[in-house]
Design an enzyme around this catalytic site. Structure first.
Site, mmCIF file in Angstrom:
data_model
loop_
_atom_site.group_PDB
_atom_site.id
_atom_site.type_symbol
_atom_site.label_atom_id
_atom_site.label_comp_id
_atom_site.label_asym_id
_atom_site.label_seq_id
_atom_site.Cartn_x
_atom_site.Cartn_y
_atom_site.Cartn_z
ATOM 1 N N GLY A 48 -17.712 -1.212 -0.675
ATOM 2 C CA GLY A 48 -16.695 -1.934 -1.436
ATOM 3 C C GLY A 48 -16.558 -3.371 -0.958
ATOM 4 O O GLY A 48 -17.341 -3.867 -0.127
ATOM 5 N N ILE B 198 -14.208 -5.204 0.871
ATOM 6 C CA ILE B 198 -13.945 -5.554 2.277
ATOM 7 C C ILE B 198 -14.951 -4.850 3.194
ATOM 8 O O ILE B 198 -15.452 -5.431 4.164
ATOM 9 C CB ILE B 198 -12.481 -5.194 2.651
ATOM 10 C CG1 ILE B 198 -11.517 -5.918 1.697
ATOM 11 C CG2 ILE B 198 -12.182 -5.574 4.091
ATOM 12 C CD1 ILE B 198 -10.067 -5.435 1.773
ATOM 13 N N LYS C 214 -7.002 1.589 -5.122
ATOM 14 C CA LYS C 214 -6.120 0.477 -4.728
ATOM 15 C C LYS C 214 -5.405 -0.235 -5.870
ATOM 16 O O LYS C 214 -4.790 -1.286 -5.623
ATOM 17 C CB LYS C 214 -6.940 -0.546 -3.929
ATOM 18 C CG LYS C 214 -8.075 -1.165 -4.734
ATOM 19 C CD LYS C 214 -8.699 -2.357 -4.041
ATOM 20 C CE LYS C 214 -9.742 -3.006 -4.932
ATOM 21 N NZ LYS C 214 -10.323 -4.209 -4.382
ATOM 22 N N SER D 231 -1.836 -2.134 4.119
ATOM 23 C CA SER D 231 -1.575 -3.273 3.243
ATOM 24 C C SER D 231 -0.180 -3.820 3.498
ATOM 25 O O SER D 231 0.748 -3.066 3.850
ATOM 26 C CB SER D 231 -1.676 -2.792 1.792
ATOM 27 O OG SER D 231 -1.104 -3.732 0.924
ATOM 28 N N TYR E 91 0.755 3.813 -4.979
ATOM 29 C CA TYR E 91 -0.272 3.252 -4.093
ATOM 30 C C TYR E 91 0.336 2.916 -2.732
ATOM 31 O O TYR E 91 -0.174 3.327 -1.681
ATOM 32 C CB TYR E 91 -0.903 2.000 -4.717
ATOM 33 C CG TYR E 91 -1.728 1.201 -3.735
ATOM 34 C CD1 TYR E 91 -2.938 1.694 -3.238
ATOM 35 C CD2 TYR E 91 -1.291 -0.045 -3.267
ATOM 36 C CE1 TYR E 91 -3.691 0.965 -2.326
ATOM 37 C CE2 TYR E 91 -2.027 -0.778 -2.364
ATOM 38 C CZ TYR E 91 -3.233 -0.274 -1.882
ATOM 39 O OH TYR E 91 -3.963 -0.987 -0.973
ATOM 40 N N LYS F 249 -0.166 4.529 1.309
ATOM 41 C CA LYS F 249 -0.425 3.791 2.560
ATOM 42 C C LYS F 249 0.644 4.140 3.606
ATOM 43 O O LYS F 249 0.333 4.337 4.785
ATOM 44 C CB LYS F 249 -0.447 2.282 2.297
ATOM 45 C CG LYS F 249 -1.619 1.811 1.447
ATOM 46 C CD LYS F 249 -2.960 2.002 2.140
ATOM 47 C CE LYS F 249 -4.118 1.544 1.287
ATOM 48 N NZ LYS F 249 -5.440 1.926 1.831
ATOM 49 N N TYR G 203 -3.353 -5.653 5.705
ATOM 50 C CA TYR G 203 -3.952 -6.862 5.134
ATOM 51 C C TYR G 203 -2.942 -7.549 4.232
ATOM 52 O O TYR G 203 -2.256 -6.877 3.458
ATOM 53 C CB TYR G 203 -5.155 -6.544 4.233
ATOM 54 C CG TYR G 203 -6.206 -5.612 4.750
ATOM 55 C CD1 TYR G 203 -6.470 -5.451 6.103
ATOM 56 C CD2 TYR G 203 -6.990 -4.904 3.841
ATOM 57 C CE1 TYR G 203 -7.468 -4.593 6.529
ATOM 58 C CE2 TYR G 203 -7.990 -4.049 4.260
ATOM 59 C CZ TYR G 203 -8.217 -3.892 5.612
ATOM 60 O OH TYR G 203 -9.211 -3.037 6.027
ATOM 61 N N GLY H 126 7.832 -5.784 -10.694
ATOM 62 C CA GLY H 126 7.503 -5.320 -9.347
ATOM 63 C C GLY H 126 7.042 -6.410 -8.398
ATOM 64 O O GLY H 126 6.907 -6.173 -7.199
HETATM 65 P P1 NAD Z 1 -12.942 -1.433 -2.974
HETATM 66 O O1 NAD Z 1 -12.527 -0.591 -4.125
HETATM 67 O O2 NAD Z 1 -13.825 -2.601 -3.249
HETATM 68 O O3 NAD Z 1 -13.634 -0.535 -1.861
HETATM 69 C C1 NAD Z 1 -13.266 0.804 -1.644
HETATM 70 C C2 NAD Z 1 -14.547 1.610 -1.593
HETATM 71 O O4 NAD Z 1 -14.222 2.974 -1.323
HETATM 72 C C3 NAD Z 1 -15.330 1.594 -2.907
HETATM 73 O O5 NAD Z 1 -16.669 1.243 -2.627
HETATM 74 C C4 NAD Z 1 -15.222 3.036 -3.440
HETATM 75 O O6 NAD Z 1 -16.375 3.404 -4.143
HETATM 76 C C5 NAD Z 1 -15.022 3.803 -2.149
HETATM 77 N N1 NAD Z 1 -14.268 5.061 -2.265
HETATM 78 C C6 NAD Z 1 -13.096 5.269 -2.916
HETATM 79 N N2 NAD Z 1 -12.704 6.537 -2.754
HETATM 80 C C7 NAD Z 1 -13.643 7.156 -1.979
HETATM 81 C C8 NAD Z 1 -13.797 8.467 -1.462
HETATM 82 N N3 NAD Z 1 -12.907 9.420 -1.739
HETATM 83 N N4 NAD Z 1 -14.874 8.734 -0.704
HETATM 84 C C9 NAD Z 1 -15.791 7.777 -0.434
HETATM 85 N N5 NAD Z 1 -15.707 6.525 -0.909
HETATM 86 C C10 NAD Z 1 -14.638 6.223 -1.672
HETATM 87 O O7 NAD Z 1 -11.595 -1.898 -2.247
HETATM 88 P P2 NAD Z 1 -11.390 -2.991 -1.100
HETATM 89 O O8 NAD Z 1 -10.699 -4.147 -1.696
HETATM 90 O O9 NAD Z 1 -12.639 -3.184 -0.329
HETATM 91 O O10 NAD Z 1 -10.300 -2.229 -0.218
HETATM 92 C C11 NAD Z 1 -10.656 -1.434 0.896
HETATM 93 C C12 NAD Z 1 -9.392 -0.837 1.484
HETATM 94 O O11 NAD Z 1 -8.478 -1.877 1.812
HETATM 95 C C13 NAD Z 1 -8.651 0.100 0.533
HETATM 96 O O12 NAD Z 1 -8.157 1.195 1.271
HETATM 97 C C14 NAD Z 1 -7.507 -0.756 0.024
HETATM 98 O O13 NAD Z 1 -6.384 0.022 -0.330
HETATM 99 C C15 NAD Z 1 -7.214 -1.635 1.234
HETATM 100 N N6 NAD Z 1 -6.579 -2.910 0.894
HETATM 101 C C16 NAD Z 1 -7.213 -3.761 0.020
HETATM 102 C C17 NAD Z 1 -6.593 -4.954 -0.326
HETATM 103 C C18 NAD Z 1 -7.246 -5.913 -1.307
HETATM 104 O O14 NAD Z 1 -6.556 -6.812 -1.819
HETATM 105 N N7 NAD Z 1 -8.521 -5.794 -1.610
HETATM 106 C C19 NAD Z 1 -5.349 -5.289 0.226
HETATM 107 C C20 NAD Z 1 -4.753 -4.406 1.118
HETATM 108 C C21 NAD Z 1 -5.382 -3.211 1.454
#
Ligand code: NAD
Ligand code: UDP
Length: 343
Positions: free
Chosen positions: A10, A12, A84, A124, A148, A152, A176, A294
């Protein structure tokens, strides 16, 4: 060291994989491809010289996770995998509790069974709810306004309970703020499916001519220009924060700790639009629209704990966040189809 990155394909996770590999670590990515493509592993390989080992699988599959932990002799896990999208979580709460909360239970059971007790968890700033004071430090009260955010919070509480039950766990919960930007190579970035919800990918689509204009959700907030203020941090700084957290877990004696990862600076929507235009030379037409339900008026981090304890600080500028986003977006538009790239 050997790290398992759940959700490692994904947004991050992929940047963190590149940073960890370039620091000499071995990474294994476990991803179910629900929001990513396998081709991202090729791209990490092009950046670092080594395509990371990639397991297509689900964190809900406890046996599969156990096998990966054992087979690759994993020292620590970074748990990115999760759903997310706030709006989607309101419409499909069970999917969110299943994937995020039950997925984390499954992962933790696998880790406990294999004796892997070091974890970095993606939380988050949404867990702070409506800010009662600014900047937000880690002791600010937590609350959630949507499913969501509640997933968390539940996971954070579960991690504290686990660490209280067995002091040999080493857990870093990273809250984050607003990650944006892309890898300097232009090969990795955020590429959401459909119409983006978040500001930066929406701006990039408008600049690319794929959407007609940005809707600025409200200009009547009690902020200097009336638009919402957030703490945007570069995804590469965030990726380096994970490296700092993993190194910290090797030396700390605290079973579970929480860290804000942000810059400590707030930026308004209109400031972001102007900076994007200056950094890229593209125009971003916008219209003022009603507030988004929200939304909070302003939110930014007190990042001093991460600096003091992890030795980490966000360094990259807003200009760099915008320029790298645009380089990635423009590259995606001119790139050959993924199956050709993957050959
Ligand atoms: P993203 O959707 O790009 O990456 C998440 C990855 O997890 C994806 O590649 C998806 O295919 C994989 N995935 C989802 N469910 C799964 C499962 N059950 N088993 C295996 N793989 C699975 O999201 P991101 O932006 O990279 O976020 C990563 C984490 O950071 C998440 O937990 C998100 O909640 C948290 N987060 C993100 C943000 C943001 O703004 N991007 C902010 C705060 C927190
Ligand atoms: N925003 C906006 N138009 C959009 C998307 C976001 O005006 O199309 C604003 C939003 O109201 C908030 C800021 O940009 O003030 C950041 O929103 P984002 O969804 O990226 O992050 P979050 O609100 O989850 O912190």
């Amino acid at each position: 060291m050997n790290f398992l990155l759940t959700g490692g394909l994904g947004y991050i996770g992929s940047h963190t994989a590149a940073v960890l590999q370039q620091a000499g670590h071995h990474v294994v990515l476990l991803d179910n491809l629900s929001n990513s493509r396998l081709e991202v592993a090729d791209r990490i390989g092009r950046i670092t010289g080594t395509r990371p080992v990639t397991e297509v699988g689900d964190v809900l599959d406890t046996i599969r996770v156990r096998m990966a932990l054992r087979h690759y002799r994993i020292d620590a896990v970074v748990h990115f995998a999760g759903l997310k999208a706030v709006g989607e979580s309101v419409a499909q709460p069970l999917a969110y509790y299943h994937n995020n909360v039950a997925g984390t239970v499954s992962l933790l059971q696998a880790m406990a069974a294999e004796g892997v007790r070091s974890l970095v968890f993606s939380s988050s700033a949404t867990v702070y709810g409506q800010p009662q004071y600014l900047p937000l430090d880690e002791s600010h009260p937590t609350s959630a306004t949507n499913p969501y955010g509640r997933t968390k919070l539940h996971i954070e509480q579960m991690l504290h309970d686990l660490a209280a039950s067995d002091a040999t766990w080493r857990i870093a919960i990273l809250r984050y703020f607003n990650p944006v930007g892309a890898h300097a190579s232009g090969l990795l970035g955020e590429d959401p499916n459909g119409i983006p919800n978040n500001l930066m990918p929406y701006i990039a689509r408008v600049a690319a001519g794929q959407l007609p204009h940005l809707n600025v959700w409200g200009n009547d907030y009690p902020t200097p220009d009336g638009t919402g203020i957030r703490d945007y941090l570069h995804v590469m700084d965030l990726a380096e924060g994970h490296r700092a957290a993993l190194e910290h877990l090797q030396r700390t004696t605290t079973p579970c700790d929480v860290f804000n990862l942000g810059t400590g600076r707030g930026t308004s929507v209109l400031e972001m639009v102007r900076t994007f235009e200056q950094a890229t030379g593209q125009s971003v037409p916008y219209r003022i629209a009603p507030r988004r339900p929200g939304d909070v008026a302003e939110c930014w981090a007190d990042p001093t704990k991460a600096q003091r304890v992890l030795g980490w600080r966000a360094e990259r500028s807003l200009h760099d966040m915008c320029a790298s986003t645009w380089a990635f977006t423009a590259g995606q538009r001119s790139a050959p189809a993924p199956h050709i790239l993957a050959v």
